[in-house]
Motif scaffolding. Sequence first.
Motif, short mmCIF file in Angstrom:
data_model
loop_
_atom_site.label_atom_id
_atom_site.label_comp_id
_atom_site.label_asym_id
_atom_site.label_seq_id
_atom_site.Cartn_x
_atom_site.Cartn_y
_atom_site.Cartn_z
N MET A 78 -19.76 -17.84 13.88
CA MET A 78 -19.45 -17.32 15.20
C MET A 78 -20.58 -16.39 15.64
O MET A 78 -20.89 -15.42 14.95
CB MET A 78 -18.12 -16.56 15.16
N HIS A 115 -16.98 -22.28 10.66
CA HIS A 115 -18.08 -22.27 11.63
C HIS A 115 -18.73 -20.90 11.59
O HIS A 115 -18.20 -19.96 10.99
CB HIS A 115 -17.59 -22.60 13.04
N MET A 158 -8.57 -18.30 14.63
CA MET A 158 -9.78 -18.08 13.87
C MET A 158 -9.64 -16.80 13.09
O MET A 158 -9.07 -15.83 13.57
CB MET A 158 -10.98 -17.91 14.81
N HIS A 204 -16.51 -17.76 10.12
CA HIS A 204 -15.11 -17.90 10.53
C HIS A 204 -14.46 -19.15 9.94
O HIS A 204 -15.15 -20.13 9.66
CB HIS A 204 -15.02 -18.02 12.06
CU LIG Z 1 -14.88 -18.26 15.33
#
Ligand SMILES: [Cu+2]
Length: 160
Positions: free
Chosen positions: A112, A110, A87, A76
């Motif tokens: 997820m 990041h 996001m 993400h």
């Molecule tokens: Cu995310």
Amino acid sequence: MRFSLAALVTAGLLAAGGVQAQNVSPDGLHLLHPFATPTPPGVPHGAAYLSISVEDDTPAVLVGARSPVSESVEIHDMAMDDGIMRMRRIEQLEVEPGTTQVMRPGGGYHLMLMNLVSPLQEGERFPLTLEFAHRGDIDVEVEVQTAPEDSSMGMEHGQH
Ligand SMILES: [Cu+2]
């Protein structure tokens, strides 16, 4: 009294050193400090972070990830959009040679963890497989911990 305080501080530093031991360095890559933040009960998704350094001449292209702690893992990006943090899923994350992609809570890239099997609890560790184009799969161990302060992230890089 002072002595025992110093001992506590020393123990803290040793614990921090233990976290660094999780760093993984496969050919040409350096995967630093994989961690995930704890999730409260009832929160369906979690997020994991690490830093990826490329030390050889080939870009590292992260195309996916998987872990037994969640149904799936998505890459993400998170950014401000019209005053709201949003996001979005991206297909791949490319890290150029000689650079480090740092992931951290609060914005940006990041991993997820979609549909967690159970809440992530502080101190737990779990395996995460990173899928790189051309370089193949690389396993890391993720520690569940509250987000390190920016200053401590800087300190880790300084020690490196
Ligand atoms: Cu995310």
